[in-house]
Design an enzyme around this catalytic site. Structure first.
Site, PDB file in Angstrom:
ATOM      1  N   GLY A  72      21.471  17.332  14.828  1.00 33.23           N
ATOM      2  CA  GLY A  72      21.256  15.894  15.025  1.00 33.23           C
ATOM      3  C   GLY A  72      19.958  15.501  15.701  1.00 33.23           C
ATOM      4  N   SER A  73      18.932  16.355  15.657  1.00 36.03           N
ATOM      5  CA  SER A  73      17.692  15.950  16.329  1.00 36.03           C
ATOM      6  C   SER A  73      16.989  14.818  15.558  1.00 36.03           C
ATOM      7  CB  SER A  73      16.750  17.140  16.551  1.00 36.03           C
ATOM      8  OG  SER A  73      16.188  17.570  15.342  1.00 36.03           O
ATOM      9  N   ASN A  74      17.094  14.811  14.244  1.00 39.81           N
ATOM     10  CA  ASN A  74      16.517  13.689  13.491  1.00 39.81           C
ATOM     11  C   ASN A  74      17.323  12.410  13.725  1.00 39.81           C
ATOM     12  OD1 ASN A  74      14.076  14.343  11.710  1.00 39.81           O
ATOM     13  ND2 ASN A  74      15.391  16.130  11.399  1.00 39.81           N
ATOM     14  N   MET A 112      24.014  18.608   4.953  1.00 41.27           N
ATOM     15  CA  MET A 112      23.801  19.848   4.222  1.00 41.27           C
ATOM     16  C   MET A 112      24.690  19.977   2.980  1.00 41.27           C
ATOM     17  SD  MET A 112      21.287  20.679   5.900  1.00 41.27           S
ATOM     18  CE  MET A 112      20.718  22.328   5.552  1.00 41.27           C
ATOM     19  N   ARG A 113      24.792  18.900   2.232  1.00 44.05           N
ATOM     20  CA  ARG A 113      25.506  18.927   0.954  1.00 44.05           C
ATOM     21  C   ARG A 113      24.669  18.214  -0.082  1.00 44.05           C
ATOM     22  NH1 ARG A 113      30.662  19.776   0.665  1.00 44.05           N
ATOM     23  NH2 ARG A 113      31.586  20.257   2.673  1.00 44.05           N
ATOM     24  N   ASN A 121      15.965  11.066   2.407  1.00 48.13           N
ATOM     25  CA  ASN A 121      16.266  12.372   3.001  1.00 48.13           C
ATOM     26  C   ASN A 121      14.995  12.935   3.625  1.00 48.13           C
ATOM     27  OD1 ASN A 121      17.723  14.859   3.462  1.00 48.13           O
ATOM     28  ND2 ASN A 121      16.633  15.743   1.713  1.00 48.13           N
ATOM     29  N   HIS A 135      13.191  16.631   4.403  1.00 46.98           N
ATOM     30  CA  HIS A 135      13.277  18.035   4.009  1.00 46.98           C
ATOM     31  C   HIS A 135      12.156  18.815   4.703  1.00 46.98           C
ATOM     32  CE1 HIS A 135      14.368  21.431   1.557  1.00 46.98           C
ATOM     33  NE2 HIS A 135      13.073  21.626   1.327  1.00 46.98           N
TER      34      HIS A 135
HETATM   35  C1  GAR Z   1      16.023  19.461   9.621  1.00 48.90           C
HETATM   36  O1  GAR Z   1      15.018  20.432   9.724  1.00 48.90           O
HETATM   37  C2  GAR Z   1      16.051  18.852   8.233  1.00 48.90           C
HETATM   38  O2  GAR Z   1      14.773  18.701   7.673  1.00 48.90           O
HETATM   39  C3  GAR Z   1      16.845  19.888   7.497  1.00 48.90           C
HETATM   40  O3  GAR Z   1      17.882  20.235   8.369  1.00 48.90           O
HETATM   41  C4  GAR Z   1      17.408  20.100   9.702  1.00 48.90           C
HETATM   42  C5  GAR Z   1      18.378  19.246  10.479  1.00 48.90           C
HETATM   43  O4  GAR Z   1      18.038  19.238  11.825  1.00 48.90           O
HETATM   44  N1  GAR Z   1      17.343  19.378   6.256  1.00 48.90           N
HETATM   45  C6  GAR Z   1      17.414  20.114   5.147  1.00 48.90           C
HETATM   46  O5  GAR Z   1      17.099  21.277   5.106  1.00 48.90           O
HETATM   47  C7  GAR Z   1      17.938  19.363   3.938  1.00 48.90           C
HETATM   48  N2  GAR Z   1      17.696  20.110   2.751  1.00 48.90           N
HETATM   49  P1  GAR Z   1      18.636  18.162  12.797  1.00 48.90           P
HETATM   50  O6  GAR Z   1      20.169  18.220  12.615  1.00 48.90           O
HETATM   51  O7  GAR Z   1      18.233  18.598  14.164  1.00 48.90           O
HETATM   52  O8  GAR Z   1      18.082  16.829  12.420  1.00 48.90           O
END
Ligand code: GAR
Length: 208
Positions: A15-17, A94-95, A111, A113
């Protein structure tokens, strides 16, 4: 024209984003509200982060109990639709969302990535970049279509891959950029500065 964006954030993990978006809203750097966090994993740390914010719904819907992916995607779409979002921001969700979901919200799902798409789509993008041996990678904010990380690109930011990098150090360097890039993309959308023309997205991008 600026519009206060009504967001649903969908996330599966750390959940950092999510926090970067919530912090930007709290600090007045993004004119938006998060109506709900929608999560597919009951124990995901992002749930605690949303609870700490205290000003949004938190909905958990797991795949368990649904006969098919299509049934799950339909239920997920009904859930999200109920929040009437302007934008659905996938933040480490992640789906892969199927047509039953994506078709309900045309042009409204974005999204982030951790690679410069179209390179290294799917899982473990940072590891893919290291294994391939690229010298530059980065992150991408893009609209979601029915493919895996194939939708029109809104913004990208590059980071160098250093000789001494491992997956952890590279991921951390990319993540720092992700947080800024995601907020910036949402801000451009809220300001009406993102326009899709076929596969191309045109942004009036005047810097961070
Ligand atoms: C992030 O690095 C995001 O870009 C990636 O998962 C991580 C989630 O981090 N997403 C993917 O790989 C999607 N294909 P977060 O939970 O700390 O935001």
């Amino acid at each position: 024209m600026t519009k206060k964006l009504r967001l649903v954030v969908m996330a599966s993990g750390r959940g950092s984003n999510f926090s970067a978006i919530a912090d930007a809203i709290r600090e007045g750097a993004l004119d938006a509200e998060i109506a709900a966090l929608v999560c597919d994993r009951p124990k995901a740390p992002v749930i605690d982060k949303a609870m700490a914010c205290g000003n949004m719904d938190i909905a958990v819907l797991t795949r368990k109990g649904f006969a098919s992916r299509a049934d799950y995607d339909m239920a997920l779409a009904d859930l999200v639709f109920g929040y009437d979002p302007d934008v659905i921001a996938l933040a480490g969700f992640m789906r892969v969302l199927g047509p039953e979901f994506v078709g309900r919200f045309p042009g409204r799902i974005i999204n982030i990535h951790p690679a410069l798409l179209p390179s290294f789509p799917g899982l473990d993008a940072q590891r893919q970049a290291l294994e391939y041996g690229v010298k530059v990678t980065g992150c991408t904010v893009h609209f979601v279509d029915e493919g895996t990380d194939t939708g029109p690109i809104i913004l990208q930011e590059a980071v160098p891959v250093l000789d001494e990098d491992d997956e952890e150090s590279l991921s951390a360097r990319i993540l720092e950029k992700e947080h800024k890039l995601y907020v910036k993309a949402l801000r451009l959308i809220s300001e009406g500065k993102v326009r899709m023309e076929g596969r191309r997205t045109l942004t009036e991008d005047k810097g961070l």
